[in-house]
Write an enzyme that holds these catalytic residues in place. Sequence first.
Site, PDB file in Angstrom:
ATOM      1  N   PRO A  10      31.759  36.397  44.119  1.00 13.55           N
ATOM      2  CA  PRO A  10      31.092  37.543  44.731  1.00 13.55           C
ATOM      3  C   PRO A  10      30.053  38.220  43.841  1.00 13.55           C
ATOM      4  CG  PRO A  10      33.362  38.074  44.168  1.00 13.55           C
ATOM      5  CD  PRO A  10      33.204  36.590  44.014  1.00 13.55           C
ATOM      6  N   ASN A  11      28.972  38.603  44.502  1.00 18.11           N
ATOM      7  CA  ASN A  11      27.872  39.368  43.908  1.00 18.11           C
ATOM      8  C   ASN A  11      26.969  38.562  42.972  1.00 18.11           C
ATOM      9  OD1 ASN A  11      28.600  41.888  45.189  1.00 18.11           O
ATOM     10  ND2 ASN A  11      30.372  41.877  43.827  1.00 18.11           N
ATOM     11  N   ARG A  18      20.685  42.287  39.845  1.00 22.52           N
ATOM     12  CA  ARG A  18      21.941  43.026  39.655  1.00 22.52           C
ATOM     13  C   ARG A  18      22.133  43.369  38.172  1.00 22.52           C
ATOM     14  NH1 ARG A  18      27.943  40.285  39.573  1.00 22.52           N
ATOM     15  NH2 ARG A  18      29.098  42.222  39.395  1.00 22.52           N
ATOM     16  N   TYR A  23      23.687  41.343  33.094  1.00 25.11           N
ATOM     17  CA  TYR A  23      23.774  39.947  33.564  1.00 25.11           C
ATOM     18  C   TYR A  23      22.492  39.133  33.384  1.00 25.11           C
ATOM     19  CZ  TYR A  23      28.068  41.745  35.660  1.00 25.11           C
ATOM     20  OH  TYR A  23      29.307  42.307  35.846  1.00 25.11           O
ATOM     21  N   ASN A  74      32.640  30.684  37.856  1.00 21.25           N
ATOM     22  CA  ASN A  74      32.503  32.113  37.590  1.00 21.25           C
ATOM     23  C   ASN A  74      32.977  32.814  38.857  1.00 21.25           C
ATOM     24  OD1 ASN A  74      31.882  34.761  37.091  1.00 21.25           O
ATOM     25  ND2 ASN A  74      29.784  34.377  36.402  1.00 21.25           N
ATOM     26  N   ALA A  77      34.340  39.230  40.166  1.00 22.08           N
ATOM     27  CA  ALA A  77      35.443  40.195  40.096  1.00 22.08           C
ATOM     28  C   ALA A  77      36.779  39.610  40.564  1.00 22.08           C
ATOM     29  CB  ALA A  77      35.097  41.439  40.906  1.00 22.08           C
ATOM     30  N   HIS A  80      39.664  38.935  38.081  1.00 23.39           N
ATOM     31  CA  HIS A  80      40.612  39.955  37.614  1.00 23.39           C
ATOM     32  C   HIS A  80      41.658  40.308  38.659  1.00 23.39           C
ATOM     33  CE1 HIS A  80      37.286  40.150  34.858  1.00 23.39           C
ATOM     34  NE2 HIS A  80      36.485  40.668  35.776  1.00 23.39           N
ATOM     35  N   ASP A  87      45.984  30.072  42.096  1.00 21.11           N
ATOM     36  CA  ASP A  87      46.856  29.069  42.719  1.00 21.11           C
ATOM     37  C   ASP A  87      46.056  27.872  43.227  1.00 21.11           C
ATOM     38  OD1 ASP A  87      49.152  30.478  42.220  1.00 21.11           O
ATOM     39  OD2 ASP A  87      49.441  31.199  44.275  1.00 21.11           O
ATOM     40  N   GLU A  98      36.227  28.263  32.892  1.00 18.38           N
ATOM     41  CA  GLU A  98      35.895  29.615  33.369  1.00 18.38           C
ATOM     42  C   GLU A  98      34.665  30.118  32.612  1.00 18.38           C
ATOM     43  OE1 GLU A  98      39.050  32.324  32.484  1.00 18.38           O
ATOM     44  OE2 GLU A  98      37.985  34.056  33.305  1.00 18.38           O
ATOM     45  N   HIS A 100      31.734  33.382  32.289  1.00 20.81           N
ATOM     46  CA  HIS A 100      31.215  34.719  32.625  1.00 20.81           C
ATOM     47  C   HIS A 100      29.941  34.939  31.836  1.00 20.81           C
ATOM     48  CE1 HIS A 100      34.910  35.665  34.681  1.00 20.81           C
ATOM     49  NE2 HIS A 100      35.554  35.139  33.642  1.00 20.81           N
ATOM     50  N   LEU A 101      28.969  35.530  32.490  1.00 17.15           N
ATOM     51  CA  LEU A 101      27.717  35.833  31.791  1.00 17.15           C
ATOM     52  C   LEU A 101      27.956  36.876  30.704  1.00 17.15           C
ATOM     53  CD1 LEU A 101      26.411  35.880  35.234  1.00 17.15           C
ATOM     54  CD2 LEU A 101      24.841  34.884  33.601  1.00 17.15           C
ATOM     55  N   SER A 102      28.716  37.905  31.053  1.00 19.37           N
ATOM     56  CA  SER A 102      28.965  38.997  30.106  1.00 19.37           C
ATOM     57  C   SER A 102      30.244  38.717  29.314  1.00 19.37           C
ATOM     58  CB  SER A 102      29.113  40.311  30.880  1.00 19.37           C
ATOM     59  OG  SER A 102      30.240  40.262  31.732  1.00 19.37           O
ATOM     60  N   ARG A 107      34.183  44.773  27.624  1.00 19.49           N
ATOM     61  CA  ARG A 107      33.851  45.709  28.704  1.00 19.49           C
ATOM     62  C   ARG A 107      35.102  46.514  29.112  1.00 19.49           C
ATOM     63  NH1 ARG A 107      30.573  42.721  33.213  1.00 19.49           N
ATOM     64  NH2 ARG A 107      30.187  44.892  33.797  1.00 19.49           N
ATOM     65  N   ARG A 111      38.618  44.386  33.108  1.00 16.25           N
ATOM     66  CA  ARG A 111      37.966  43.070  33.042  1.00 16.25           C
ATOM     67  C   ARG A 111      38.581  42.177  31.967  1.00 16.25           C
ATOM     68  NH1 ARG A 111      33.283  43.807  36.312  1.00 16.25           N
ATOM     69  NH2 ARG A 111      32.568  45.948  36.175  1.00 16.25           N
TER      70      ARG A 111
HETATM   71  C1  DQA Z   1      31.291  38.410  35.640  1.00 14.04           C
HETATM   72  C2  DQA Z   1      32.193  39.493  35.027  1.00 14.04           C
HETATM   73  C3  DQA Z   1      33.053  40.135  36.087  1.00 14.04           C
HETATM   74  O1  DQA Z   1      33.869  41.145  35.515  1.00 14.04           O
HETATM   75  C4  DQA Z   1      32.193  40.789  37.160  1.00 14.04           C
HETATM   76  O2  DQA Z   1      32.990  41.328  38.173  1.00 14.04           O
HETATM   77  C5  DQA Z   1      31.194  39.831  37.710  1.00 14.04           C
HETATM   78  C6  DQA Z   1      30.459  38.973  36.780  1.00 14.04           C
HETATM   79  C7  DQA Z   1      30.310  37.838  34.602  1.00 14.04           C
HETATM   80  O3  DQA Z   1      29.738  36.786  34.880  1.00 14.04           O
HETATM   81  O4  DQA Z   1      30.100  38.429  33.546  1.00 14.04           O
HETATM   82  O5  DQA Z   1      30.909  39.827  38.901  1.00 14.04           O
HETATM   83  O6  DQA Z   1      32.099  37.367  36.118  1.00 14.04           O
END
Ligand code: DQA
Length: 149
Positions: A10-11, A18, A23, A74, A77, A80, A87, A98, A100-102, A107, A111
């Site tokens: 998502p997002n 964003r 990011y 990735n 959210a 978390h 599963d 896994e 994550h950009l950040s 943070r 997270r």
């Molecule tokens: C994220 C980190 C997550 O906490 C956040 O909700 C995201 C992006 C990252 O790529 O840093 O949507 O997965």
Amino acid sequence: MSNILVLNGPNLNLLGTRQPDVYGRETLSMIEADCIKYGGTRGALISCLQSNHEGALIDAIHAAKSGQQGIVLNAGAYTHTSIALMDAIASVELPCVEVHLSNIHAREEFRHVSYISKVAIGQICGFGSRGYIMGIDALLAHLDMCDDK
Ligand code: DQA
């Protein structure tokens, strides 16, 4: 040839606009194009998919079982919160990296918890969009290691 799924949650479709300070300014299309191009140089076929819906992500993980050798994920959210995604990865028994950009550990505290980490072969975070290429590399190294056994 390895087939790898690069799956975004998502997002992440909003990357580029964003919170660019967190990011980066690269769009998801740019990141996906880089992954596909890099995969080509490594003899890997990369498929990319993004969804804002938990069930669609689970369906994509299930579908990966037939035809893909691993997943770079990735989960945004859902990382978390989603026991269902955790599963799904455990169920298909495909190696998952896994990404994550950040740096999620630097943070907010909510997270710091990742359900995905419990079933992933490893986690890459804090390197921005380069993390996806690092994720593909890590997955290919893992697959090579499994082939050698
Ligand atoms: C994220 C980190 C997550 O906490 C956040 O909700 C995201 C992006 C990252 O790529 O840093 O949507 O997965």
